[in-house]
Design an enzyme around this catalytic site. Structure first.
Site, short mmCIF file in Angstrom:
data_model
loop_
_atom_site.label_atom_id
_atom_site.label_comp_id
_atom_site.label_asym_id
_atom_site.label_seq_id
_atom_site.Cartn_x
_atom_site.Cartn_y
_atom_site.Cartn_z
N HIS A 52 -13.66 58.41 -34.24
CA HIS A 52 -13.87 59.75 -34.80
C HIS A 52 -15.07 59.80 -35.75
CE1 HIS A 52 -12.91 63.80 -35.27
NE2 HIS A 52 -11.89 63.75 -36.12
N ASP A 102 -16.39 63.86 -32.05
CA ASP A 102 -15.49 64.90 -32.54
C ASP A 102 -14.34 65.09 -31.55
OD1 ASP A 102 -16.99 65.37 -34.80
OD2 ASP A 102 -18.25 66.87 -33.81
#
Length: 394
Positions: free
Chosen positions: A365, A369
């Site tokens: 992450h 995204d």
């Protein structure tokens, strides 16, 4: 002439290895190409062969020694053939030893399992061609015979308070896997997103053409080639999923080297299908089949296991229904496939049974995204549920 036997040059990702076992003793006559010793790295077991005919006059490292690239292991004297052979001739009245052909019939993987479990090859019934012992033979023997033998061998177990325990050191591969996976958890911000895919279209296509495909290309048509091509197309659309982190930079890779997890006697290994975007389904299947054979026989090379921009792992072959795969640094994403089983789904307002598979995409992450991860997985789902899109690249 004296020739040094050296450790080969390791790849940049490998700093050292462990000398497993000498196959020849000091003073033995060796022939060019004969296996002298095995070295275990955190990726593969390397066989070190004799560079020339001669006598192994000096062994510099013992079993279990940690070695590095180009380290000298032994010395071969190419001019000592006659003298050394004569000095090793049997004494009068003694039976001349008969060279055993058995070691030549054993793959490195089989030898390693036999060695780890202290099993003599003669004890294992062989089912392979020309009397070869296969990995399956050893595993079957261990499952049926060895448990009782091991339980009755006091030196192999600890019986504190009557509760048996057995201690065994991690292999270098297992220790390296543990280190890398823990590093991934400590470094990356790992999240996993899930979806499910209807496998019926691909299964119908495979059933329709599998026999013709095998006749034409000499390899079976499996599901991994479809998922590999689907992932490549999804990576093209969402290139950050094919990227990696280097410090504070993001490295976007303009190529698609897909690592495919396969099982081996030493554990799970992940060889690389390079430039998968340029390969046909048949070419991908051939590479995967070749890697599977090399993994079982312990023949994977460092080159086979180096690099890769994205990984696919199929836990479904072992019966896994759902899992959260862990990243393989420096990659930023990994796709987990799972078991296909019929489940009720709703189509056009009707409940029908369909062969469904859960997919899991674990991703870093820090650079990917959530919406990119979700859309990537949806793209893979769309391509598998409508495989004609793979041909049209839409």
């Amino acid at each position: 002439m004296l020739i040094d036997v050296k450790v080969p040059v390791f790849s940049e990702s490998i700093s050292e290895g462990t000398l497993l076992k000498w196959r020849k003793n000091q003073g033995d006559f060796v022939r060019r190409g004969e296996v002298l010793v095995e070295i275990e790295t955190d990726k593969v077991v390397l066989e070190i062969n004799a560079p020339e005919n001669g006598v192994l006059t000096e062994v510099k490292c013992t079993d279990g020694t940690t070695v590095t690239s180009e380290q000298a292991l032994a010395v071969i004297d190419t001019e000592a053939k006659a003298s050394m052979q004569s000095t090793r001739a049997p004494t009068k009245g003694a039976a001349a030893p008969t060279p055993s052909a058995e070691p030549a019939k054993l793959s490195p993987a089989v030898r390693k399992i036999l060695g780890e479990n202290a099993i003599e090859a003669e004890r294992v019934p062989a089912t392979g061609k020309a009397g070869r012992i296969t990995k399956a033979d050893v595993v079957a023997y261990l499952e049926k015979v060895e448990p009782a033998v091991q339980a009755a061998t006091p030196q192999e177990i600890s019986t504190g308070n009557g509760r048996p325990e057995k201690r065994a050191p991690m292999t270098r591969l297992r220790a390296r896997i543990a280190e890398r996976l823990k590093d991934a958890q400590n470094t990356a911000a790992i999240l996993t997103t899930f979806n499910e895919v209807n496998m019926k279209p691909v299964m119908d296509l495979r059933a329709r053409y599998k026999e013709q495909f095998e006749r034409e290309h000499g390899v079976k048509l499996g599901f991994m080639s479809f998922f590999t091509k689907a992932c490549v197309e999804a990576l093209k659309k969402y290139p950050v999923v094919n990227a990696s982190v280097d410090g504070t930079d993001i490295i976007y890779h303009g190529y698609y080297d897909i690592r495919i997890a396969v099982s081996s006697p030493r554990g799970l290994v992940v060889p690389v299908v390079r430039d998968a975007d340029a390969l046909s389904l048949a070419e991908i299947e051939k590479q995967i089949a070749e890697y599977g054979t090399k993994a079982r026989d312990g023949k994977l090379t460092i080159e086979d296991l180096s690099g890769g921009t994205f990984t696919i792992s199929n836990g479904g072959v072992f019966g896994s229904l759902l899992s959260t795969p862990i990243l393989n640094p420096p990659q930023s994403a990994i796709l987990g496939m799972h078991k296909t089983q019929e489940r009720p789904v709703v189509e056009n307002g009707q409940v029908v049974a369909r062969p469904m598979m859960y997919l899991a995409l674990s991703y870093d992450h820090r650079i990917i995204d959530g919406h990119e991860a979700v859309l990537f997985l949806i793209k893979v789902k769309e391509l598998i549920e409508d495989p004609a899109r793979l041909l049209l690249q839409i």
